[in-house]
Design an enzyme around this catalytic site. Structure first.
Site, PDB file in Angstrom:
ATOM      1  N   ALA A  56       1.102  -1.677   0.188  1.00 49.81           N
ATOM      2  CA  ALA A  56       0.461   0.197  -0.051  1.00 49.81           C
ATOM      3  C   ALA A  56       1.010   1.459   0.081  1.00 49.81           C
ATOM      4  O   ALA A  56       1.781   1.639   1.037  1.00 49.81           O
ATOM      5  CB  ALA A  56      -0.639   0.161   1.169  1.00 49.81           C
ATOM      6  N   VAL A  82       4.226  -1.110   3.618  1.00 51.32           N
ATOM      7  CA  VAL A  82       4.385   0.155   3.057  1.00 51.32           C
ATOM      8  C   VAL A  82       5.180   0.746   2.208  1.00 51.32           C
ATOM      9  O   VAL A  82       6.387  -0.120   1.733  1.00 51.32           O
ATOM     10  CB  VAL A  82       4.541   1.170   4.239  1.00 51.32           C
ATOM     11  CG1 VAL A  82       4.589   2.712   3.953  1.00 51.32           C
ATOM     12  CG2 VAL A  82       3.773   1.237   5.876  1.00 51.32           C
ATOM     13  N   LYS A  83       4.480   1.021   1.162  1.00 53.18           N
ATOM     14  CA  LYS A  83       5.544   1.247  -0.248  1.00 53.18           C
ATOM     15  C   LYS A  83       5.774   2.824  -0.225  1.00 53.18           C
ATOM     16  O   LYS A  83       4.831   3.953  -0.196  1.00 53.18           O
ATOM     17  CB  LYS A  83       4.168   0.936  -1.402  1.00 53.18           C
ATOM     18  CG  LYS A  83       5.036   0.799  -3.499  1.00 53.18           C
ATOM     19  CD  LYS A  83       3.674   0.070  -3.985  1.00 53.18           C
ATOM     20  CE  LYS A  83       4.926  -0.359  -5.141  1.00 53.18           C
ATOM     21  NZ  LYS A  83       3.742   0.287  -6.377  1.00 53.18           N
ATOM     22  N   VAL A  84       6.815   3.327  -0.682  1.00 50.28           N
ATOM     23  CA  VAL A  84       7.792   4.677  -0.294  1.00 50.28           C
ATOM     24  C   VAL A  84       7.953   5.031  -2.296  1.00 50.28           C
ATOM     25  O   VAL A  84       9.007   4.349  -2.729  1.00 50.28           O
ATOM     26  CB  VAL A  84       8.408   4.511   0.502  1.00 50.28           C
ATOM     27  CG1 VAL A  84       7.527   4.495   1.936  1.00 50.28           C
ATOM     28  CG2 VAL A  84       9.727   4.092   0.538  1.00 50.28           C
TER      29      VAL A  84
END
Ligand code: G3P
Length: 217
Positions: A56, A82-84
């Site tokens: 996400a 967590v996608k950054v």
């Protein structure tokens, strides 16, 4: 090699899972927009379908807001990754989140040096975009080979998650290079089973079996 479905469409995700191919899911803001649904609802529903990592992506570009968004996202389910983005702030967020046990996927990677930085920041996944490099007449698969070599040279644990996959050939080449994961649209994952000689062979067997007049059950 593990496969992620690159989609925000839960019907597609269920279909890939029913084929036994689903190891996780990746989403991005464009895929969520395409789904026409609320981001957090989609992620929650996907996490109910698979125990595998579900990426996400944060929407913010600054470190402080990224961290606040990450905190909301990782509370949705324990398999949220967590996608950054691959920026200075994204790498700072990666370092902080990885440090406290959150799986991080660093996305929008287009160079070996960017991948090196993501590994140094403790990323669980690096997402090199092969299709978008091919689109501008560069070689996406060359990037995968280079990242593989660099990660092996230094024993980095970061997993290479080949992204922006457009064809079955991308999957084959990534597997030959030794990429750990590929994320692809459902249409590409479903196409892997296809071969015209398989179809032709089945046609012949069906016709010949009919001639025998027999039935197995
Ligand atoms: O999820 C990131 C990536 O797979 C996007 O692919 O087709 O938009 O370049 P694409």
């Amino acid at each position: 090699m593990k496969f992620f479905a690159d989609t925000g469409d839960v019907a597609e995700i269920r279909e890939i899972q029913s084929m036994g191919l689903l190891d996780g899911v990746t989403t991005n803001p464009s895929l969520i927009a395409k789904s026409g649904r609320q981001f957090k609802d989609v992620i929650k529903e996907i996490c109910g379908i698979t125990d595998g990592p579900v990426s996400a992506e944060v929407a913010a570009l600054d470190y402080e807001t990224m961290m606040k968004e990450a905190d909301v996202l990782r509370k949705i389910a324990k398999n949220v990754t967590v996608k950054v983005p691959l920026t200075v702030d994204g790498l700072r967020a990666c370092k902080a989140l990885s440090g406290d046990g959150t799986m991080v996927n660093v996305t929008l990677c287009f160079s070996p040096n960017q991948a090196l930085l993501a590994a140094k920041a403790g990323a669980h996944f690096i997402s090199p975009f092969v299709g978008r490099l091919d689109d501008i007449h560069l070689d996406g698969m060359e990037l995968i080979s280079e990242i593989r070599q660099i990660y092996d040279n230094y024993d980095y644990d970061t997993n290479i998650l080949v992204a922006s996959v457009r064809t079955a050939n991308h999957i084959k080449e990534a597997a030959l290079i030794g990429a750990d994961y590929a994320t692809a649209p459902a249409s590409v994952l479903k196409s892997l089973v296809k071969h015209p000689l398989t179809d032709k062979g089945i046609e012949g067997f069906v016709a010949d079996w009919k001639k025998t007049g027999q039935s197995i059950i």
